[in-house]
Motif scaffolding. Structure first.
Motif, mmCIF file in Angstrom:
data_model
loop_
_atom_site.group_PDB
_atom_site.id
_atom_site.type_symbol
_atom_site.label_atom_id
_atom_site.label_comp_id
_atom_site.label_asym_id
_atom_site.label_seq_id
_atom_site.Cartn_x
_atom_site.Cartn_y
_atom_site.Cartn_z
ATOM 1 N N GLY A 150 0.825 -1.208 0.000
ATOM 2 C CA GLY A 150 0.000 0.000 0.000
ATOM 3 C C GLY A 150 0.853 1.249 0.000
ATOM 4 N N GLN A 151 0.190 2.381 0.082
ATOM 5 C CA GLN A 151 0.886 3.667 0.095
ATOM 6 C C GLN A 151 0.799 4.238 1.505
ATOM 7 O OE1 GLN A 151 -1.037 6.610 -2.298
ATOM 8 N NE2 GLN A 151 0.810 7.839 -2.489
ATOM 9 N N GLN A 152 1.947 4.598 2.059
ATOM 10 C CA GLN A 152 1.962 5.172 3.404
ATOM 11 C C GLN A 152 1.612 6.648 3.317
ATOM 12 O OE1 GLN A 152 5.619 4.858 5.609
ATOM 13 N NE2 GLN A 152 4.547 5.151 7.540
ATOM 14 N N LYS A 153 0.725 7.086 4.189
ATOM 15 C CA LYS A 153 0.285 8.477 4.204
ATOM 16 C C LYS A 153 1.272 9.339 4.978
ATOM 17 C CE LYS A 153 -2.777 7.710 1.556
ATOM 18 N NZ LYS A 153 -2.682 8.289 0.253
ATOM 19 N N LYS A 154 1.133 10.640 4.820
ATOM 20 C CA LYS A 154 2.047 11.582 5.467
ATOM 21 C C LYS A 154 1.264 12.495 6.387
ATOM 22 C CE LYS A 154 5.144 11.406 1.598
ATOM 23 N NZ LYS A 154 5.378 11.881 0.275
ATOM 24 N N GLY A 155 1.964 13.232 7.213
ATOM 25 C CA GLY A 155 1.335 14.192 8.106
ATOM 26 C C GLY A 155 0.748 13.526 9.338
ATOM 27 N N LEU B 297 -0.702 5.374 8.886
ATOM 28 C CA LEU B 297 -1.708 4.739 8.043
ATOM 29 C C LEU B 297 -1.137 4.324 6.694
ATOM 30 C CD1 LEU B 297 -4.856 4.268 7.931
ATOM 31 C CD2 LEU B 297 -4.957 6.436 6.744
ATOM 32 N N TRP B 298 -1.479 3.127 6.261
ATOM 33 C CA TRP B 298 -1.176 2.624 4.930
ATOM 34 C C TRP B 298 -2.510 2.419 4.226
ATOM 35 C CZ3 TRP B 298 3.761 1.130 3.028
ATOM 36 C CH2 TRP B 298 4.799 1.272 3.946
ATOM 37 N N VAL B 299 -2.573 2.709 2.940
ATOM 38 C CA VAL B 299 -3.810 2.542 2.176
ATOM 39 C C VAL B 299 -3.517 1.707 0.936
ATOM 40 C CG1 VAL B 299 -5.626 3.701 0.883
ATOM 41 C CG2 VAL B 299 -4.792 4.701 2.993
ATOM 42 N N TYR B 300 -4.297 0.642 0.776
ATOM 43 C CA TYR B 300 -4.195 -0.219 -0.396
ATOM 44 C C TYR B 300 -5.445 0.000 -1.242
ATOM 45 C CZ TYR B 300 -3.917 -4.395 -3.287
ATOM 46 O OH TYR B 300 -3.850 -5.256 -4.357
ATOM 47 N N LEU C 169 -8.583 0.386 1.280
ATOM 48 C CA LEU C 169 -8.471 -0.413 2.489
ATOM 49 C C LEU C 169 -7.361 0.190 3.338
ATOM 50 C CD1 LEU C 169 -9.077 -2.929 4.210
ATOM 51 C CD2 LEU C 169 -7.543 -4.200 2.737
ATOM 52 N N ALA C 170 -7.732 0.737 4.486
ATOM 53 C CA ALA C 170 -6.762 1.378 5.372
ATOM 54 C C ALA C 170 -6.297 0.379 6.417
ATOM 55 C CB ALA C 170 -7.394 2.587 6.045
#
Length: 92
Positions: free
Chosen positions: A38-43, A48-51, A62-63
């Motif tokens: 997934g993509q890791q969020k920032k801030g 949180l990772w989101v796929y 999908l978080a």
């Protein structure tokens, strides 16, 4: 690997049809094999990772969060992109 589901995630899964649940299970298996897919969020959502995947030809997010030390995958939320991140911030 231990998988934990939040209450919000469980409620989202209850609303799915059996066909959608099989697509969700396939996405979860992909995450289990490679948690960094997934993509890791920032801030303020940096934990949180989101796929992103397609469920019935609709983009679904999908978080999840992943802890390497304990090898735990926590499924946080499931839904479309509309107000997805806002709802996660409000829930946490």
């Amino acid at each position: 690997m231990q998988i934990i589901q939040t209450r919000q995630f469980k409620q989202s899964v209850k609303k799915l049809t059996p066909n959608q649940k099989t697509e969700l299970d396939a996405a979860i298996k992909i995450i289990m094999n490679n948690p960094c897919v997934g993509q890791q969020k920032k801030g303020d959502l940096d934990f949180l990772w989101v796929y992103k995947f397609r469920m019935n030809n609709q983009l679904t997010l999908l978080a999840y969060s992943y802890e390497e030390q304990i090898i735990t995958l926590t499924l946080l939320a499931l839904g479309s992109h509309e107000n997805f991140y806002r709802d996660i911030k409000n829930a946490l």
